[in-house]
Design an enzyme around this catalytic site. Sequence first.
Site, PDB file in Angstrom:
ATOM      1  N   GLY A  50       0.873  -1.168   0.000  1.00 55.89           N
ATOM      2  CA  GLY A  50       0.000   0.000   0.000  1.00 55.89           C
ATOM      3  C   GLY A  50       0.906   1.212   0.000  1.00 55.89           C
ATOM      4  O   GLY A  50       1.841   1.289  -0.797  1.00 55.89           O
ATOM      5  N   GLU A  51       0.695   2.097   0.944  1.00 56.47           N
ATOM      6  CA  GLU A  51       1.529   3.292   1.036  1.00 56.47           C
ATOM      7  C   GLU A  51       2.082   3.335   2.460  1.00 56.47           C
ATOM      8  O   GLU A  51       1.320   3.534   3.412  1.00 56.47           O
ATOM      9  CB  GLU A  51       0.654   4.513   0.742  1.00 56.47           C
ATOM     10  CG  GLU A  51       1.258   5.490  -0.230  1.00 56.47           C
ATOM     11  CD  GLU A  51       2.351   6.281   0.459  1.00 56.47           C
ATOM     12  OE1 GLU A  51       3.377   6.541  -0.189  1.00 56.47           O
ATOM     13  OE2 GLU A  51       2.177   6.634   1.641  1.00 56.47           O
ATOM     14  N   SER A  52       3.386   3.157   2.601  1.00 53.42           N
ATOM     15  CA  SER A  52       3.947   2.973   3.942  1.00 53.42           C
ATOM     16  C   SER A  52       3.715   4.187   4.846  1.00 53.42           C
ATOM     17  O   SER A  52       3.466   4.031   6.042  1.00 53.42           O
ATOM     18  CB  SER A  52       5.435   2.634   3.856  1.00 53.42           C
ATOM     19  OG  SER A  52       6.125   3.589   3.082  1.00 53.42           O
ATOM     20  N   CYS A  82       6.233  -5.346   0.433  1.00 51.20           N
ATOM     21  CA  CYS A  82       6.366  -4.025  -0.177  1.00 51.20           C
ATOM     22  C   CYS A  82       6.255  -2.909   0.875  1.00 51.20           C
ATOM     23  O   CYS A  82       7.166  -2.753   1.676  1.00 51.20           O
ATOM     24  CB  CYS A  82       5.368  -3.882  -1.323  1.00 51.20           C
ATOM     25  SG  CYS A  82       5.859  -2.639  -2.514  1.00 51.20           S
ATOM     26  N   ARG A 109      12.958   3.327  -0.310  1.00 50.32           N
ATOM     27  CA  ARG A 109      11.585   3.422  -0.858  1.00 50.32           C
ATOM     28  C   ARG A 109      11.617   3.749  -2.333  1.00 50.32           C
ATOM     29  O   ARG A 109      12.487   4.501  -2.774  1.00 50.32           O
ATOM     30  CB  ARG A 109      10.835   4.573  -0.184  1.00 50.32           C
ATOM     31  CG  ARG A 109      10.136   4.235   1.060  1.00 50.32           C
ATOM     32  CD  ARG A 109       9.273   5.414   1.494  1.00 50.32           C
ATOM     33  NE  ARG A 109       7.966   5.403   0.862  1.00 50.32           N
ATOM     34  CZ  ARG A 109       7.106   6.414   0.927  1.00 50.32           C
ATOM     35  NH1 ARG A 109       7.426   7.528   1.554  1.00 50.32           N
ATOM     36  NH2 ARG A 109       5.929   6.300   0.348  1.00 50.32           N
ATOM     37  N   ILE A 138       5.653  -3.384  -7.577  1.00 55.33           N
ATOM     38  CA  ILE A 138       4.858  -2.169  -7.829  1.00 55.33           C
ATOM     39  C   ILE A 138       5.410  -1.036  -6.969  1.00 55.33           C
ATOM     40  O   ILE A 138       5.299  -1.074  -5.738  1.00 55.33           O
ATOM     41  CB  ILE A 138       3.366  -2.395  -7.493  1.00 55.33           C
ATOM     42  CG1 ILE A 138       2.808  -3.560  -8.316  1.00 55.33           C
ATOM     43  CG2 ILE A 138       2.559  -1.120  -7.745  1.00 55.33           C
ATOM     44  CD1 ILE A 138       1.438  -4.018  -7.879  1.00 55.33           C
ATOM     45  N   ARG A 139       6.030  -0.063  -7.602  1.00 51.70           N
ATOM     46  CA  ARG A 139       6.687   1.038  -6.856  1.00 51.70           C
ATOM     47  C   ARG A 139       7.408   0.481  -5.630  1.00 51.70           C
ATOM     48  O   ARG A 139       7.231   0.931  -4.495  1.00 51.70           O
ATOM     49  CB  ARG A 139       5.670   2.106  -6.447  1.00 51.70           C
ATOM     50  CG  ARG A 139       5.121   2.863  -7.674  1.00 51.70           C
ATOM     51  CD  ARG A 139       4.070   3.888  -7.313  1.00 51.70           C
ATOM     52  NE  ARG A 139       4.553   4.902  -6.377  1.00 51.70           N
ATOM     53  CZ  ARG A 139       5.393   5.886  -6.696  1.00 51.70           C
ATOM     54  NH1 ARG A 139       5.858   6.002  -7.894  1.00 51.70           N
ATOM     55  NH2 ARG A 139       5.746   6.759  -5.790  1.00 51.70           N
ATOM     56  N   HIS A 174       5.066  -8.721  -4.523  1.00 55.86           N
ATOM     57  CA  HIS A 174       3.700  -9.016  -4.070  1.00 55.86           C
ATOM     58  C   HIS A 174       3.273 -10.438  -4.444  1.00 55.86           C
ATOM     59  O   HIS A 174       2.550 -10.617  -5.439  1.00 55.86           O
ATOM     60  CB  HIS A 174       2.723  -8.054  -4.753  1.00 55.86           C
ATOM     61  CG  HIS A 174       2.837  -6.643  -4.308  1.00 55.86           C
ATOM     62  ND1 HIS A 174       2.068  -6.118  -3.298  1.00 55.86           N
ATOM     63  CD2 HIS A 174       3.620  -5.637  -4.749  1.00 55.86           C
ATOM     64  CE1 HIS A 174       2.381  -4.845  -3.132  1.00 55.86           C
ATOM     65  NE2 HIS A 174       3.319  -4.530  -3.994  1.00 55.86           N
ATOM     66  N   GLU A 176       0.922 -12.041  -3.307  1.00 53.37           N
ATOM     67  CA  GLU A 176      -0.555 -12.111  -3.273  1.00 53.37           C
ATOM     68  C   GLU A 176      -1.174 -11.708  -4.605  1.00 53.37           C
ATOM     69  O   GLU A 176      -2.366 -11.914  -4.819  1.00 53.37           O
ATOM     70  CB  GLU A 176      -1.100 -11.246  -2.120  1.00 53.37           C
ATOM     71  CG  GLU A 176      -1.137  -9.749  -2.345  1.00 53.37           C
ATOM     72  CD  GLU A 176       0.220  -9.046  -2.233  1.00 53.37           C
ATOM     73  OE1 GLU A 176       1.262  -9.726  -2.105  1.00 53.37           O
ATOM     74  OE2 GLU A 176       0.228  -7.803  -2.303  1.00 53.37           O
TER      75      GLU A 176
HETATM   76  N1  GLN Z   1       5.798   2.813  -2.870  1.00 53.23           N
HETATM   77  C1  GLN Z   1       5.089   2.367  -1.694  1.00 53.23           C
HETATM   78  C2  GLN Z   1       5.706   2.957  -0.431  1.00 53.23           C
HETATM   79  O1  GLN Z   1       6.742   3.507  -0.484  1.00 53.23           O
HETATM   80  C3  GLN Z   1       5.071   0.853  -1.597  1.00 53.23           C
HETATM   81  C4  GLN Z   1       4.364   0.285  -2.803  1.00 53.23           C
HETATM   82  C5  GLN Z   1       3.630  -0.992  -2.545  1.00 53.23           C
HETATM   83  O2  GLN Z   1       3.403  -1.401  -1.403  1.00 53.23           O
HETATM   84  N2  GLN Z   1       3.178  -1.593  -3.607  1.00 53.23           N
HETATM   85  O3  GLN Z   1       5.142   2.856   0.607  1.00 53.23           O
END
Ligand code: GLN
Length: 197
Positions: A50-52, A82, A109, A138-139, A174, A176
Amino acid sequence: MNNVTIGILALQGSVIEHRSRLEQIAGVTVVEVKKTEEIDRVDGIILPGGESTTIGKLLREFGLFAPLKARIEAGMPVWGTCAGLILLAKEIVNEPAPHLAVMDIAVRRNAYGSQLDSFATRAAIPEVAKEEIPLVFIRAPWIERVGQDVTVLCRVDGQIVAARQGNMLATSFHPELTADLSFHGYFVNMVQESRGN
Ligand code: GLN
């Protein structure tokens, strides 16, 4: 084999995908964790992608930060995917401060930058699966340094993307989001072993 209860931190991120993978493994009860009482009920927990920054903030707002950190420090198995990996790290090299700071890894990150934002590859991870498995990024972060108690499980193009330290498992990618259940099975085993099953 005895049943285990596995939590998925459900404040933000890929919760449903982890749930559906875990539900394909026999003997696993899944709990979505949003409250402190739910942390007490689980034998192990997944911190999803998600977004940390957002998840770290919500952990504090929901009062989950201290109880979660305490249980991880007491040995409860945890798997960060992630953003979850970033939450576990003791050091985030391109951020001023870490979050849970429990795992002896230094992470970067969004390490792959905008060009390679998201990509898929395959790798052999002998500790986890007999065949090569698909890896979806993913990112994603990568791990720049590991402490002496940390085992590197996988590198992609020289960068560390999966590691384990005792009952803590971290993946930049990921599992999942693929049909392959190897990592979920590996984590369920970690949880079963920690309960002495
Ligand atoms: N870019 C996100 C972060 O820095 C992590 C991306 C992800 O969990 N798919 O939190």
